[in-house]
Design an enzyme around this catalytic site. Structure first.
Site, short mmCIF file in Angstrom:
data_model
loop_
_atom_site.label_atom_id
_atom_site.label_comp_id
_atom_site.label_asym_id
_atom_site.label_seq_id
_atom_site.Cartn_x
_atom_site.Cartn_y
_atom_site.Cartn_z
N ASP A 280 48.75 49.82 38.15
CA ASP A 280 47.88 48.71 37.74
C ASP A 280 48.60 47.94 36.63
O ASP A 280 49.60 48.41 36.08
CB ASP A 280 46.54 49.23 37.22
N ASP B 91 48.02 46.69 32.90
CA ASP B 91 47.20 46.76 31.70
C ASP B 91 47.61 45.64 30.76
O ASP B 91 48.80 45.45 30.50
CB ASP B 91 47.37 48.12 31.00
#
Length: 202
Positions: A132, A134
Protein backbone atom coordinates in the site's frame (compact mmCIF):
# COMPACT_ATOMS: atom_id res chain seq x y z
CA UNK A 1 16.89 19.53 16.36
CA UNK A 2 13.38 18.21 16.93
CA UNK A 3 12.76 14.66 15.78
CA UNK A 4 9.18 13.91 14.76
CA UNK A 5 7.33 10.63 14.20
CA UNK A 6 8.00 9.22 10.71
CA UNK A 7 11.29 11.07 10.28
CA UNK A 8 13.85 8.72 8.72
CA UNK A 9 17.30 8.81 10.29
CA UNK A 10 20.42 7.70 8.47
CA UNK A 11 22.90 6.30 10.96
CA UNK A 12 26.63 6.88 11.19
CA UNK A 13 28.83 3.80 10.74
CA UNK A 14 29.72 3.68 14.43
CA UNK A 15 26.12 4.17 15.59
CA UNK A 16 24.90 1.96 18.42
CA UNK A 17 21.28 1.27 19.30
CA UNK A 18 20.24 1.64 22.92
CA UNK A 19 17.80 -1.04 24.02
CA UNK A 20 16.50 -2.28 27.39
CA UNK A 21 15.66 -5.67 25.87
CA UNK A 22 17.84 -8.08 23.82
CA UNK A 23 18.36 -6.93 20.23
CA UNK A 24 17.29 -9.60 17.69
CA UNK A 25 19.95 -10.89 15.29
CA UNK A 26 18.09 -9.64 12.22
CA UNK A 27 18.44 -6.01 13.38
CA UNK A 28 22.20 -5.92 12.79
CA UNK A 29 21.76 -7.52 9.36
CA UNK A 30 19.05 -5.02 8.36
CA UNK A 31 21.06 -2.00 9.46
CA UNK A 32 24.13 -3.28 7.63
CA UNK A 33 22.09 -3.38 4.40
CA UNK A 34 20.35 -0.06 4.94
CA UNK A 35 21.45 2.06 7.95
CA UNK A 36 18.09 3.82 8.32
CA UNK A 37 15.59 3.87 11.18
CA UNK A 38 12.28 5.64 11.67
CA UNK A 39 11.37 7.90 14.59
CA UNK A 40 8.59 6.39 16.71
CA UNK A 41 5.74 8.39 18.22
CA UNK A 42 6.83 8.33 21.85
CA UNK A 43 8.14 10.64 24.56
CA UNK A 44 11.84 11.48 24.21
CA UNK A 45 13.64 10.92 27.51
CA UNK A 46 17.23 11.61 28.54
CA UNK A 47 17.88 13.12 25.10
CA UNK A 48 17.33 9.68 23.53
CA UNK A 49 15.29 9.43 20.35
CA UNK A 50 12.71 6.60 20.17
CA UNK A 51 13.25 4.76 16.89
CA UNK A 52 12.08 1.67 15.05
CA UNK A 53 14.06 -0.75 12.89
CA UNK A 54 12.38 -2.61 10.05
CA UNK A 55 13.44 -6.05 8.85
CA UNK A 56 12.78 -7.94 5.65
CA UNK A 57 9.66 -9.60 7.01
CA UNK A 58 6.46 -7.83 7.92
CA UNK A 59 6.65 -9.02 11.52
CA UNK A 60 10.24 -7.84 11.93
CA UNK A 61 9.93 -4.50 13.68
CA UNK A 62 12.07 -3.54 16.67
CA UNK A 63 11.81 -0.50 18.91
CA UNK A 64 14.91 1.00 20.48
CA UNK A 65 16.55 4.37 21.21
CA UNK A 66 19.32 6.41 19.68
CA UNK A 67 21.52 9.29 20.76
CA UNK A 68 21.62 12.36 18.55
CA UNK A 69 25.35 11.85 18.00
CA UNK A 70 24.60 8.61 16.10
CA UNK A 71 22.63 10.39 13.36
CA UNK A 72 24.22 11.20 10.02
CA UNK A 73 21.16 12.68 8.30
CA UNK A 74 17.47 13.35 8.97
CA UNK A 75 14.93 12.95 6.18
CA UNK A 76 11.36 14.15 6.60
CA UNK A 77 8.58 12.48 4.55
CA UNK A 78 7.98 15.75 2.69
CA UNK A 79 11.67 15.80 1.66
CA UNK A 80 11.03 12.56 -0.25
CA UNK A 81 8.51 14.06 -2.67
CA UNK A 82 11.35 15.12 -4.97
CA UNK A 83 12.92 11.63 -4.79
CA UNK A 84 10.19 9.62 -6.48
CA UNK A 85 11.13 10.61 -10.05
CA UNK A 86 14.34 8.63 -9.53
CA UNK A 87 12.33 5.56 -8.51
CA UNK A 88 9.90 5.48 -11.44
CA UNK A 89 12.00 2.76 -13.08
CA UNK A 90 10.80 0.48 -10.27
CA UNK A 91 7.53 -0.75 -11.76
CA UNK A 92 5.69 -0.95 -8.45
CA UNK A 93 2.07 0.26 -8.19
CA UNK A 94 2.66 2.01 -4.84
CA UNK A 95 5.58 4.00 -6.27
CA UNK A 96 3.79 4.81 -9.52
CA UNK A 97 0.80 6.08 -7.51
CA UNK A 98 2.95 8.87 -6.06
CA UNK A 99 2.52 10.91 -9.22
CA UNK A 100 -1.27 10.88 -8.86
CA UNK A 101 -1.12 11.53 -5.12
CA UNK A 102 1.22 14.49 -5.69
CA UNK A 103 -1.52 16.21 -7.70
CA UNK A 104 -4.14 15.58 -4.99
CA UNK A 105 -1.88 16.98 -2.26
CA UNK A 106 -0.24 19.79 -4.22
CA UNK A 107 -1.49 22.40 -1.72
CA UNK A 108 -0.32 20.46 1.33
CA UNK A 109 2.98 19.69 3.00
CA UNK A 110 3.02 15.93 2.45
CA UNK A 111 5.25 12.95 1.89
CA UNK A 112 5.35 9.15 1.70
CA UNK A 113 6.01 7.03 4.79
CA UNK A 114 6.02 3.24 5.28
CA UNK A 115 7.79 1.00 2.78
CA UNK A 116 7.65 3.57 -0.05
CA UNK A 117 9.23 6.28 2.09
CA UNK A 118 11.87 3.86 3.34
CA UNK A 119 12.79 2.76 -0.19
CA UNK A 120 13.01 6.31 -1.51
CA UNK A 121 15.28 7.36 1.37
CA UNK A 122 17.50 4.30 1.59
CA UNK A 123 17.54 2.94 -1.96
CA UNK A 124 16.80 -0.51 -0.52
CA UNK A 125 14.10 -2.24 -2.58
CA UNK A 126 11.44 -3.05 0.03
CA UNK A 127 8.28 -2.11 -1.89
CA UNK A 128 6.44 -5.09 -3.42
CA UNK A 129 3.59 -5.43 -5.91
CA UNK A 130 1.13 -5.73 -3.00
CA UNK A 131 2.44 -2.75 -0.98
CA UNK A 132 0.00 0.00 0.00
CA UNK A 133 1.02 3.64 -0.12
CA UNK A 134 1.26 5.34 3.27
CA UNK A 135 1.21 9.12 3.23
CA UNK A 136 1.58 11.85 5.84
CA UNK A 137 0.21 15.38 5.51
CA UNK A 138 1.00 18.20 7.92
CA UNK A 139 -1.74 20.69 8.62
CA UNK A 140 -0.92 24.36 8.92
CA UNK A 141 -4.59 25.41 8.83
CA UNK A 142 -8.00 23.93 9.58
CA UNK A 143 -9.18 21.05 7.39
CA UNK A 144 -12.96 20.68 7.18
CA UNK A 145 -14.68 17.31 7.11
CA UNK A 146 -16.03 18.20 3.65
CA UNK A 147 -12.50 18.86 2.35
CA UNK A 148 -11.40 15.54 3.83
CA UNK A 149 -14.31 13.75 2.13
CA UNK A 150 -13.31 15.19 -1.24
CA UNK A 151 -9.68 14.11 -0.80
CA UNK A 152 -10.65 10.59 0.26
CA UNK A 153 -12.96 10.32 -2.76
CA UNK A 154 -10.10 11.27 -5.11
CA UNK A 155 -7.71 8.83 -3.40
CA UNK A 156 -10.11 5.95 -4.03
CA UNK A 157 -9.38 6.33 -7.75
CA UNK A 158 -5.69 5.56 -7.21
CA UNK A 159 -4.45 2.13 -8.37
CA UNK A 160 -3.39 1.19 -4.81
CA UNK A 161 -4.80 1.68 -1.34
CA UNK A 162 -3.59 5.02 0.07
CA UNK A 163 -3.55 5.37 3.86
CA UNK A 164 -3.21 9.00 4.96
CA UNK A 165 -2.21 10.15 8.43
CA UNK A 166 -2.84 13.81 9.23
CA UNK A 167 -0.19 15.31 11.51
CA UNK A 168 -1.09 18.19 13.83
CA UNK A 169 0.61 19.74 16.85
CA UNK A 170 -1.69 17.66 19.08
CA UNK A 171 -1.06 14.32 17.37
CA UNK A 172 -2.04 12.38 14.26
CA UNK A 173 -5.31 10.98 12.98
CA UNK A 174 -6.55 9.00 10.00
CA UNK A 175 -7.87 11.14 7.15
CA UNK A 176 -10.40 8.43 6.23
CA UNK A 177 -11.74 8.32 9.80
CA UNK A 178 -11.93 12.11 9.99
CA UNK A 179 -13.82 12.26 6.69
CA UNK A 180 -16.64 10.20 8.23
CA UNK A 181 -17.48 13.23 10.39
CA UNK A 182 -18.20 11.20 13.52
CA UNK A 183 -18.29 12.94 16.88
CA UNK A 184 -15.08 11.41 18.22
CA UNK A 185 -11.80 10.48 16.58
CA UNK A 186 -8.75 8.42 17.57
CA UNK A 187 -5.74 10.71 17.98
CA UNK A 188 -2.25 9.19 18.13
CA UNK A 189 -0.08 11.11 20.57
CA UNK A 190 3.37 10.62 22.11
CA UNK A 191 1.57 9.43 25.26
CA UNK A 192 -0.49 6.84 23.38
CA UNK A 193 -3.85 6.84 21.57
CA UNK A 194 -6.68 9.04 22.84
CA UNK A 195 -10.29 9.59 21.80
CA UNK A 196 -10.97 13.26 21.13
CA UNK A 197 -13.94 15.27 19.90
CA UNK A 198 -13.71 16.73 16.40
CA UNK A 199 -14.01 20.29 17.70
CA UNK A 200 -10.85 19.74 19.79
CA UNK A 201 -8.86 19.50 16.55
CA UNK A 202 -9.89 22.95 15.30
Amino acid sequence: MEYIAHDLLQLKEEAKLISYTPIPEWVEYSLAKAPFVVVRRAVQRDKLIPIGVRGERRNQRFGAFLSEEAIKQTIRPENLVSFFQNAQSRNMPAIRALEEVAIIFEKFAWGPTGSVGFELASGEEVVTTTSDLDVLIRLSSYLSVKQAEMIVSKLKRCPVSVDVQVETEKGAFSLAEYAKGEETLLLRTVYGPALVKLNQLA
